[in-house]
Scaffold this motif. Sequence first.
Motif, PDB file in Angstrom:
ATOM      1  N   LEU B 732      62.108  56.345  67.225  1.00  0.00           N
ATOM      2  CA  LEU B 732      61.937  55.746  65.898  1.00  0.00           C
ATOM      3  C   LEU B 732      62.545  56.648  64.835  1.00  0.00           C
ATOM      4  O   LEU B 732      63.270  56.197  63.941  1.00  0.00           O
ATOM      5  CB  LEU B 732      60.446  55.561  65.597  1.00  0.00           C
ATOM      6  N   LEU B 733      62.246  57.929  64.971  1.00  0.00           N
ATOM      7  CA  LEU B 733      62.772  58.901  64.006  1.00  0.00           C
ATOM      8  C   LEU B 733      64.291  58.948  64.064  1.00  0.00           C
ATOM      9  O   LEU B 733      64.961  58.994  63.033  1.00  0.00           O
ATOM     10  CB  LEU B 733      62.260  60.285  64.368  1.00  0.00           C
ATOM     11  N   ALA B 734      64.803  58.925  65.285  1.00  0.00           N
ATOM     12  CA  ALA B 734      66.255  58.984  65.445  1.00  0.00           C
ATOM     13  C   ALA B 734      66.915  57.799  64.746  1.00  0.00           C
ATOM     14  O   ALA B 734      67.950  57.947  64.100  1.00  0.00           O
ATOM     15  CB  ALA B 734      66.612  58.991  66.925  1.00  0.00           C
ATOM     16  N   PHE B 735      66.289  56.618  64.843  1.00  0.00           N
ATOM     17  CA  PHE B 735      66.845  55.453  64.146  1.00  0.00           C
ATOM     18  C   PHE B 735      66.707  55.620  62.637  1.00  0.00           C
ATOM     19  O   PHE B 735      67.621  55.313  61.880  1.00  0.00           O
ATOM     20  CB  PHE B 735      66.127  54.177  64.587  1.00  0.00           C
ATOM     21  N   ALA B 736      65.544  56.096  62.223  1.00  0.00           N
ATOM     22  CA  ALA B 736      65.286  56.190  60.776  1.00  0.00           C
ATOM     23  C   ALA B 736      66.194  57.215  60.119  1.00  0.00           C
ATOM     24  O   ALA B 736      66.501  57.100  58.940  1.00  0.00           O
ATOM     25  CB  ALA B 736      63.829  56.549  60.536  1.00  0.00           C
ATOM     26  N   THR B 737      66.624  58.222  60.875  1.00  0.00           N
ATOM     27  CA  THR B 737      67.486  59.252  60.276  1.00  0.00           C
ATOM     28  C   THR B 737      68.880  59.192  60.866  1.00  0.00           C
ATOM     29  O   THR B 737      69.621  60.162  60.831  1.00  0.00           O
ATOM     30  CB  THR B 737      66.900  60.648  60.538  1.00  0.00           C
ATOM     31  N   SER B 738      69.236  58.037  61.410  1.00  0.00           N
ATOM     32  CA  SER B 738      70.549  57.905  62.037  1.00  0.00           C
ATOM     33  C   SER B 738      71.655  57.953  60.986  1.00  0.00           C
ATOM     34  O   SER B 738      71.449  57.627  59.824  1.00  0.00           O
ATOM     35  CB  SER B 738      70.591  56.573  62.784  1.00  0.00           C
ATOM     36  N   GLY B 739      72.829  58.364  61.425  1.00  0.00           N
ATOM     37  CA  GLY B 739      73.965  58.374  60.505  1.00  0.00           C
ATOM     38  C   GLY B 739      74.488  56.975  60.231  1.00  0.00           C
ATOM     39  O   GLY B 739      75.282  56.774  59.314  1.00  0.00           O
ATOM     40  N   LEU B 740      74.032  55.984  60.991  1.00  0.00           N
ATOM     41  CA  LEU B 740      74.529  54.621  60.834  1.00  0.00           C
ATOM     42  C   LEU B 740      73.560  53.826  59.971  1.00  0.00           C
ATOM     43  O   LEU B 740      72.372  53.706  60.293  1.00  0.00           O
ATOM     44  CB  LEU B 740      74.672  53.958  62.202  1.00  0.00           C
ATOM     45  N   ALA B 741      74.069  53.287  58.898  1.00  0.00           N
ATOM     46  CA  ALA B 741      73.210  52.614  57.917  1.00  0.00           C
ATOM     47  C   ALA B 741      72.495  51.419  58.550  1.00  0.00           C
ATOM     48  O   ALA B 741      71.333  51.133  58.226  1.00  0.00           O
ATOM     49  CB  ALA B 741      74.038  52.175  56.736  1.00  0.00           C
ATOM     50  N   ASP B 742      73.181  50.711  59.465  1.00  0.00           N
ATOM     51  CA  ASP B 742      72.567  49.501  60.035  1.00  0.00           C
ATOM     52  C   ASP B 742      71.332  49.836  60.855  1.00  0.00           C
ATOM     53  O   ASP B 742      70.340  49.116  60.837  1.00  0.00           O
ATOM     54  CB  ASP B 742      73.594  48.761  60.881  1.00  0.00           C
ATOM     55  N   GLN B 743      71.405  50.939  61.598  1.00  0.00           N
ATOM     56  CA  GLN B 743      70.235  51.328  62.390  1.00  0.00           C
ATOM     57  C   GLN B 743      69.074  51.688  61.480  1.00  0.00           C
ATOM     58  O   GLN B 743      67.932  51.292  61.727  1.00  0.00           O
ATOM     59  CB  GLN B 743      70.579  52.517  63.289  1.00  0.00           C
ATOM     60  N   ARG B 744      69.393  52.404  60.406  1.00  0.00           N
ATOM     61  CA  ARG B 744      68.325  52.777  59.477  1.00  0.00           C
ATOM     62  C   ARG B 744      67.710  51.523  58.863  1.00  0.00           C
ATOM     63  O   ARG B 744      66.484  51.406  58.727  1.00  0.00           O
ATOM     64  CB  ARG B 744      68.878  53.680  58.364  1.00  0.00           C
ATOM     65  N   GLY B 745      68.604  50.566  58.499  1.00  0.00           N
ATOM     66  CA  GLY B 745      68.099  49.347  57.869  1.00  0.00           C
ATOM     67  C   GLY B 745      67.267  48.522  58.846  1.00  0.00           C
ATOM     68  O   GLY B 745      66.235  47.941  58.483  1.00  0.00           O
ATOM     69  N   ALA B 746      67.707  48.481  60.113  1.00  0.00           N
ATOM     70  CA  ALA B 746      67.029  47.609  61.072  1.00  0.00           C
ATOM     71  C   ALA B 746      65.666  48.155  61.477  1.00  0.00           C
ATOM     72  O   ALA B 746      64.757  47.397  61.817  1.00  0.00           O
ATOM     73  CB  ALA B 746      67.912  47.437  62.308  1.00  0.00           C
ATOM     74  N   ILE B 747      65.531  49.467  61.452  1.00  0.00           N
ATOM     75  CA  ILE B 747      64.268  50.033  61.915  1.00  0.00           C
ATOM     76  C   ILE B 747      63.204  49.948  60.817  1.00  0.00           C
ATOM     77  O   ILE B 747      62.008  50.083  61.071  1.00  0.00           O
ATOM     78  CB  ILE B 747      64.470  51.500  62.386  1.00  0.00           C
ATOM     79  N   ARG B 748      63.652  49.673  59.596  1.00  0.00           N
ATOM     80  CA  ARG B 748      62.698  49.732  58.483  1.00  0.00           C
ATOM     81  C   ARG B 748      61.568  48.717  58.619  1.00  0.00           C
ATOM     82  O   ARG B 748      60.401  49.082  58.455  1.00  0.00           O
ATOM     83  CB  ARG B 748      63.451  49.548  57.165  1.00  0.00           C
TER      84      ARG B 748
END
Lengths: 546, 1064
Positions: B732-748
Amino acid sequence: MEFEYKYHGSTAVDSSARSTNMSFSPDTRREPTYFRGELQQSLEFREAISALNAVVVSDLRYKPKDKTAYKAWLAQQEQLNWQQVAIQRSRNAAQVKDLQGELDRLKATSNSRMAGFYAARQKYFNYLYKKDLDAWFVLDPVITVHPDEVFFECFSQDESTYGRLGASYEVFKNIGEFACGTTNIDYSADLYNEFQKIRRYKTTMFQVDPSGFEVQTTAEDAFKELKIDLPDSWVRGFLQVSSAMTLPTVSFDLHPMDVHNLCFVLRRYKEKSGPRSLRYILKPGQPVQVVFEPWNRVVTFPRSPYLGDKEHEIRVWGRRRLFILERLIQLARKFTVHLLGSGLPSFYIADLGHMNFTLGLSGWTANDWSQAGNFDLMAPRAEVDEFTKRRVFDGLKKQWFAAPEALARSLDIDRSAVLAALGIYTQAGRAIYDLNKQVYRVRELSRDPLPMGKLRFANEREQAAERLVGGKTVQVRGADEVAGGLRLRGKVKDGSRNYEPELVIDRDQRLASATCTCNFYTQNKLYKGPCEHILALRIQHRRTQA
Amino acid sequence: MKLIRRVSLGLREGNSDKVYIVDLCEVAGRKFVVNFQFGRRGQALKDGTKTDTPVTEAVARSIFAKLVEEKTRKGYSESSEAAAAAPAARPSERAAPRAGAKPSREEAILARLRGDGGARRPWDFSRAAWRAGELRLKAAVAPLIAGIGGGDVRREYCVLWALARCGDESSFAALVQARKQSPMKPDRALANLEALVPRAGKSPMLMRVALEMLRAWGDELRAAVVQHAQGELPPGLRYAAEQGPAEAFAEVLQRSLAAGESAGVLELLYRIDSPVVRPGLLAALRSLPLLPGSFRAVRHIFKMAECRGDAEVYGLLALRFELTPHNFSVRYNSVYVDGRRTDARKEQAKPDSRLAYGQITRAYLRRRGWATLRRLATLDDAEGYVRMAVGMLLPFTDAHAVEPRTMSRYDYSSRKTVSTHWDRFAPYLAFNHILFENSGRYELKGMTRMWRCRARYKPGDAAPAAREEAYPALWDRMPVGLLHLLSESECLPVHEFAVKALRANKAFCDELDLDTIVMLLGRPYEVTAQLGYELALARYDASNPDFELVAALASCPVALARQTARTWIDVDRARFAGARDLIVSLVLSPFADTRAYGRALLMSVVLPPGVAESLIARAIAVMLALPADAPGSEVQEARAKEGADTLLRVFARPLRSLGLGVLHDLARHPLAAVQGFAAEVLLAHEVRPEDLPEELIAALAVESQFPGVRSLGVRLFGELPDEVLLQRVNLLLAFATSGLADQRGAIRPVLQRLARLPSFGELLVPPLLVTLLTKEEHEGVHSSVLALLKTDLAAALGGVPKDAVLRLLRSKHPAAQELGGILLARNVDPATLEVGEVARLASHEILSVREAAWKFYRENKPRLVADMSVAIKILDAAWEDSRRFAFALFGGFEEHDFTPDVLVAVCDSVRPEVQAFGRELVTRFFRESQGHEYLLRLSEHPSADVQLFATNYLATYATGSLERLRQLEPYFLGVLSRVNRGRVAKARVFAFLTAEAERSPEAAQLVATLMTRQSLTMAIGDKAASIVAMVAVAGRYADTPLPIVVKQPPLWTRKDRKEVPGGV
């Protein structure tokens, strides 16, 4: 040349009403060097380290005035003037005048409305400037801990001024554990401000912080990593000045007030044209005299006789760099001056009791080709084989510092070979000659060895010139005084061809103009610097003079 | 009229070569005429007659004989060549001798090869041999074998070349026999090659063609040659060539060529030419640089391909010669090589020549391509011509088109600007010859070697309806070649030509089978598809529709054709609904209108039972086969997307039980839409998310390179039950702090959902804070983490301790500072803060933090007073507003709030305004008892202003005390040593010291030392002051050592007026 540092946190000075703690952050990539002690001579230290700061930030290169705003205003004004002319001529003068008035009013309104914005913007720019102030420094100072003293070294931004502050252990009390070695320290503008708060009535702790070598466990950005891309010329300048220290010098002592007087003349008067040199006139047994050009104002130092046995007249340039010594006048017992010769580096050593401050000045403030040809300073003094070189250096490393004679005795190597080996290491930035104590010291300027092959010559033409002068194919055929300075004519045999360079050196020893019959000059004139033949002629002339 | 007798006479004399033919003919009623024809050989003959009116037979015969005799006397002689030139009229008279008849081309060649030419200047043997080879004359084998070793190398080469083309299995035995060798098996041929072809050992050129000859003579000899060639290959290549497969060999070859293997191996490989080596060889020939070292092999292979009639290799190399510019050009027979003038001929003759592929060579090779074709055409070899022409046309693609070019010049004679245009394929010589030799649009003119547009034609104008290619008759005889072009070519002009030629061949078109028509419809060229459409219209049988044809029509580039196909389907929807492949091709058609129609069709019809599953399987198979790296991948993307949408809409239920293996394949497909399809199916899949294999989710959420797919993957991950997710906080953390904006947006949204759980916030907040405190690896991570913390995880922030807040505030990252500012107000109780910490916050960049610090200062005066030495640090704050606040605040404090230590510490600041404020405070709260302390402390200040300020206290608090005087000595030195500055301070110090010196001998001693030092100054005022002080000391305590001698001025009189007040 790129240098990389990694500091553990920043250097911090924490001063309160009762104490000052200075904790220098060393480069963690180098072998651990640390020191801890309490300062006894805090005022002397304060002034001396302030002088060192003056070296770090010193930049006396010529900076042309930015006249763009004035030019723009002038252009606008000229247009206005023409409008005025037109108005006077036209029948609608009155109407135009009204309109002009209205326009002025509108502009005034606009200016008053925008004033807040402009002010805020300027403040923001100032803020940015201050925030990134540290980016203006070139290379952080180097700190070296030796068994007898701790010393700081730095080199100015304009590649011309070297500063070294040595503090023997008498300056400290309650000295803690220390590890000898050399390291770079993190240095910033705020640090200078904090130094100013050092007082005698406060206890002042001085430490090169060893905690930087402990492993950091929290995940914060504990390390500050820096990559500094230094111009080769900067490194070359540093090495030239420090290697000049090993050369035989003409030396004499000055009373502190003599330095005061030197600065006094320079503060009072500002020359508008050259020559801008200081001419030291040294006659055995006579007081030292200094002539300030271009006014030829003679200042005699009655209490500083010259004790050498030969008469000298030595010119040095870049005299405004001497202001760095100003803060030391009040504390110094005497200044020892070492001169190498006209247009060559000079050294001023302030005796501050248990501290000493060495100011090394390169031949000129500007480190450009018009005064180039200083690569002799980096020339090997004598042949010495690799094995001996290593032995000498290892011997020195064991003791950290040693007089060449003592080293020669202990290693049972000829003194000249020891000197030659140490000279080579000095040129490579791995050792320095301490003019104050007349000993060589180990001091690795950088973590990795410097590329000496790249550093000795600024370009291949200098190298070629060295070859030409060494091959004794350069002939000075005439040296005539002309209006602008000295004109040299000569013949240089390069391979199978003869070239006839001609050059004029002005009274500031600058290459004012030059010609040559070679292809390089024909193609580039002086846009890329002088050709090897011009350089060779100049060096040949200098050598014959010497 | 009946030809009774003919005599053909010929005469060669110098350049003259003429024939004279005399005919005796019978006209009706036993009457005869004598006619004659004459003229240059090979050209149209002129007619004449000797009998104006028919005569009797006797008269006619006498006239005939007289004429023949007369001509013979003039030098004419009867010859077969002359007979050949005569018009083909078969004399009926039995008396016509056989020898006088004209022999055929083949006969002539054979005759020449056998040596019975008869002409005065015989035809060159090597030319005749070459011609035999071109014609593949079987009968020429024997004379050719006999001709081996009969002349120079060139002739030998021609003979062997011809044998390579003419010979067959039996030729070997003939050769062995002719060379008087004992019978040998074919596998001994190579060992005894020198016995068979004596010169082959001496000349590599002959060796090559000899091997080529043997290779052409049947399978056994070919096997022997192949084995020999394999033996010469380097071991690595030999192994790969023997073992295969073709892809492995191609890779090995490419690597060894890149590693510096000589290009000579390519010749060996071409000699082997097995299915294993050929693809690799072709790839190497496509990319091999035409440079010294490699070009020679390319040239040899080109010649070998021509000899074999290998159209593919020949065409490929011909294209390379068209595309590759020459390496050098020769001027005055010399060229610069490595900076040296070199004789080009000598250099090129060297085995390691540094020159290859010059301007002349390239021009020759380009001409050669067309020349070969033209010769085949003149020999009327339709099969050979068409095969080679197809081989030369196929390598050209639309990518080889260049920008059309126009050049204008002013024509002075017509006073007009004349423009010349060059079309898109203008630079290719043979290409244009084949396609446009008879064109009204293009011509080859001038020295440019470029096909230019004819007078009125401009690039882009409509093409004429007439056929333009060279030798249309040959194409008409081999229309299969046209089909070959249509099925494989990717070049528009080629398609236009082939369609035009095919249309002219109506009979052939009518016989085409349906597969071919489907193929035509499937080509991406509208002209071709149009032809296919027309053919399909004629073939379509509504009562028994061919589904494949309809599918092809529905997905062809011609809009009208697609419309027609839809109309046909609409006629009987139910019937077509059962056609699985047709439906799939509609749904996944490259054309949007067809796809839309397919979707509508699928939604409107009821599918027969069981069709749905097989339809899905088929559609997925098609989807998986979609190419992704082709130039038109946007089209493929759209196909897959709309097709997937249709499937998802129509087959929502069956898709829920789709096999996971298939989904795995879909998830790894390079097209985004296919991956997205996999994700969508998985989101609704009957297998619960926690039971899905992890690598499937990872393939979509992490490994996919498409933002949309990753978002879907992350959503899929978020579908996992809460307790599973809680165990995977790191992911979860890896997605939330990922360099890819889409992953960050999707995990929110997932995090929002989880944030409702107690304990989740505590789990996630600390590592997120660490992210904020460390350097941002990718842009936008900090801001998105901040947004997450500020909104979704706001509830969990209550637990952040004071230390963490302060660390956030100290951080140099703006996001961390902002969060710190928010948390400072919320989480930190001012009572727990230390004064020093608050003072530092007053220098913070964020205004609200500074304001919080001010608030603390205003409200906690008792704590400030208790810790005043730390509290005053706010005065040195980096921000002006903080400093102003501090001035106002401390300005209002009372005397008892400050101690001298604190006041001096204020003065110690480096800021002038703070120093001034400090001095003001010192003055305000000054107490007599502390005066000397102030003096001592302020005297150590480095600033000139404070030093001047300290002089105020000198007179009061330093007088009379020797001890203080000693303590202040550095201060005096400091003030007096200032260069050209501090006049007032200096004057006060001089005055003070002068006064002090009066008080005691020790003080005088001290002052004397100071003055001795200072008297050296150049500043006249200072110097004077120091001398005054010294004179005073000397006056009071005469035994104090001083550098001056006080001389009593002599009494002066009016006469002798001199002034000597004293000397130094």
